[in-house]
Design an enzyme around this catalytic site. Structure first.
Site, PDB file in Angstrom:
ATOM      1  N   HIS A 269       0.942  -1.211  -0.154  1.00  0.00           N
ATOM      2  CA  HIS A 269      -0.059   0.080   0.076  1.00  0.00           C
ATOM      3  C   HIS A 269       0.603   1.296   0.124  1.00  0.00           C
ATOM      4  CE1 HIS A 269       1.298  -0.615   3.937  1.00  0.00           C
ATOM      5  NE2 HIS A 269       0.868   0.762   4.186  1.00  0.00           N
TER       6      HIS A 269
ATOM      7  N   ASP B 262       0.737   4.858   2.132  1.00  0.00           N
ATOM      8  CA  ASP B 262      -0.063   5.267   3.260  1.00  0.00           C
ATOM      9  C   ASP B 262      -1.246   6.371   2.870  1.00  0.00           C
ATOM     10  OD1 ASP B 262       1.331   3.546   5.020  1.00  0.00           O
ATOM     11  OD2 ASP B 262       2.776   5.235   5.383  1.00  0.00           O
TER      12      ASP B 262
ATOM     13  N   HIS C  62       4.597  -0.097   0.041  1.00  0.00           N
ATOM     14  CA  HIS C  62       5.328  -0.640   0.973  1.00  0.00           C
ATOM     15  C   HIS C  62       4.568  -1.862   1.581  1.00  0.00           C
ATOM     16  CE1 HIS C  62       3.732   2.590   3.289  1.00  0.00           C
ATOM     17  NE2 HIS C  62       3.646   1.786   4.305  1.00  0.00           N
TER      18      HIS C  62
ATOM     19  N   ARG D 274       5.097   6.339  13.917  1.00  0.00           N
ATOM     20  CA  ARG D 274       4.898   6.748  12.609  1.00  0.00           C
ATOM     21  C   ARG D 274       4.400   8.253  12.782  1.00  0.00           C
ATOM     22  NH1 ARG D 274       0.769   4.076   8.299  1.00  0.00           N
ATOM     23  NH2 ARG D 274      -0.307   6.191   8.179  1.00  0.00           N
TER      24      ARG D 274
HETATM   25  C1  OGA Z   1       3.412   1.606   8.124  1.00  0.00           C
HETATM   26  C2  OGA Z   1       3.688   0.343   7.786  1.00  0.00           C
HETATM   27  C3  OGA Z   1       5.048  -1.434   7.863  1.00  0.00           C
HETATM   28  C4  OGA Z   1       6.074  -2.162   8.671  1.00  0.00           C
HETATM   29  O1  OGA Z   1       3.664   1.813   9.194  1.00  0.00           O
HETATM   30  O2  OGA Z   1       2.857   2.591   7.471  1.00  0.00           O
HETATM   31  O3  OGA Z   1       3.297   0.131   6.757  1.00  0.00           O
HETATM   32  O4  OGA Z   1       6.909  -3.120   8.226  1.00  0.00           O
HETATM   33  N1  OGA Z   1       4.556  -0.408   8.471  1.00  0.00           N
HETATM   34  O5  OGA Z   1       5.905  -1.744  10.057  1.00  0.00           O
HETATM   35 MN    MN Z   2       2.096   1.803   5.830  1.00  0.00          MN
END
Ligand code: OGA
Ligand code: MN
Length: 302
Positions: A123, A125, A278, A293
């Protein structure tokens, strides 16, 4: 106190940022560069900030090594790139810092402290909002001894390498993005996702974005669909939409498009959600993982 003293005191108190000598090391592969020797707990000079900004545009992802920063410093640095977004899952905001989403598989007193299955599907974000994210900054707090990697795919490369027939098939097309696309499925697969309140559902009404977007800062085209949030292509029959999306998803995440980030203690990773998608590589259940985050708001995709 005389006026000139007061003025002098104010000048003395104004924080003057000092230039920092830091190293920029491009990572081998299609995405990313490391930044070594920059301390983000200090104010950056305009020149240092400009170098970081340009490196982010050039590499789409920066790994700032060894950042001993507080949540407030993480927020302050993130804000230099734009407004911060407040995640709809308020259950997982860091206390007193709603700008920070806790990404974690840790359960305390029977309750998850963060989003335990963040990124289980590829995805970008917050692509499910009218104004999707420009970029996200993820700061390692606690890392597992094994697993817990994050994978990133370069969506400029994905677009550039599309077979001509597929490129023509999506020319000028738009697609629906929905936060709820995989939500029910994720609820079935694990215990991380609370039921959404009517108020939360109202915040995540589906939106439509171009399938191919132009990056507003580097001018390059990028595919802008993902299995996590894209549900269908508008104005094509349902079965054709499903087949096209499956082809686009598979093409986006071919091995040569991908960088796998193996987290080191105190890494801060800042990626561009307009250039990359990602995926969480997954963490063994018995090992603890916690990251913070922030998410920067971008502009309307075109
Ligand atoms: C995010 C995500 C992936 C991870 O924090 O936006 O997709 O590896 N994380 O934690
Ligand atoms: Mn993410």
């Amino acid at each position: 106190m005389s006026q000139s003293n007061a003025v002098r005191r104010e000048i003395d108190a104004a924080p003057v940022p000092h230039a920092q000598s830091f190293e920029l090391r491009p990572l081998p592969g299609p995405v990313g560069a490391e930044i070594i020797g920059l301390d983000l707990s200090r104010d950056l000079t305009a020149a240092d900030f400009a170098r970081v900004h340009q490196a982010h545009l050039d590499h789409h992802l920066l790994v700032f090594r060894d950042q001993r920063i507080t949540p407030q410093q993480h927020i302050d640095f993130s804000r230099r790139f734009g407004r911060l977004m407040i995640h709809v899952l308020h259950q997982f905001h860091l206390a007193n810092h709603p700008e920070i989403l806790i990404v974690s598989n840790i359960v305390e007193d029977g309750k998850p402290i963060g989003l335990g299955d963040a990124g289980k599907y590829w995805h970008s974000d917050i692509s499910y909002k009218e104004l999707p994210s420009l970029g996200s900054l993820l700061h390692a707090q606690e890392l597992p001894a094994e697993g817990g990697d994050t994978l990133f795919a370069n969506m400029h490369l994905a677009y550039d390498t599309l077979p001509a027939a597929l490129r023509n098939a999506i020319e000028g097309k738009r697609a629906v993005h929905s936060y709820l696309a995989q939500y029910g499925q994720l609820q079935k697969e694990g215990n991380w996702r609370p039921n959404l309140s009517a108020q939360q559902i109202a915040q995540v009404q589906e939106v439509v974005h171009p399938v191919v977007r132009t990056h507003p800062e580097n001018g390059r085209r990028a595919l802008f669909v993902s299995e996590g949030f894209t549900t269908r292509i508008v104005d094509v029959p349902e079965d054709e939409s499903r087949a096209l999306l499956a082809e686009l998803f598979a093409h986006s995440v071919r091995a040569e498009n991908i960088y796998r980030h193996r987290w080191q203690p105190h890494d801060l990773v800042f990626w561009d959600n307009r250039s990359l998608i990602h995926l969480a590589g997954g963490t063994p259940d018995h090992l603890r993982r916690k990251l913070y985050r922030t998410t920067i708001e971008g502009d309307t995709p075109f």
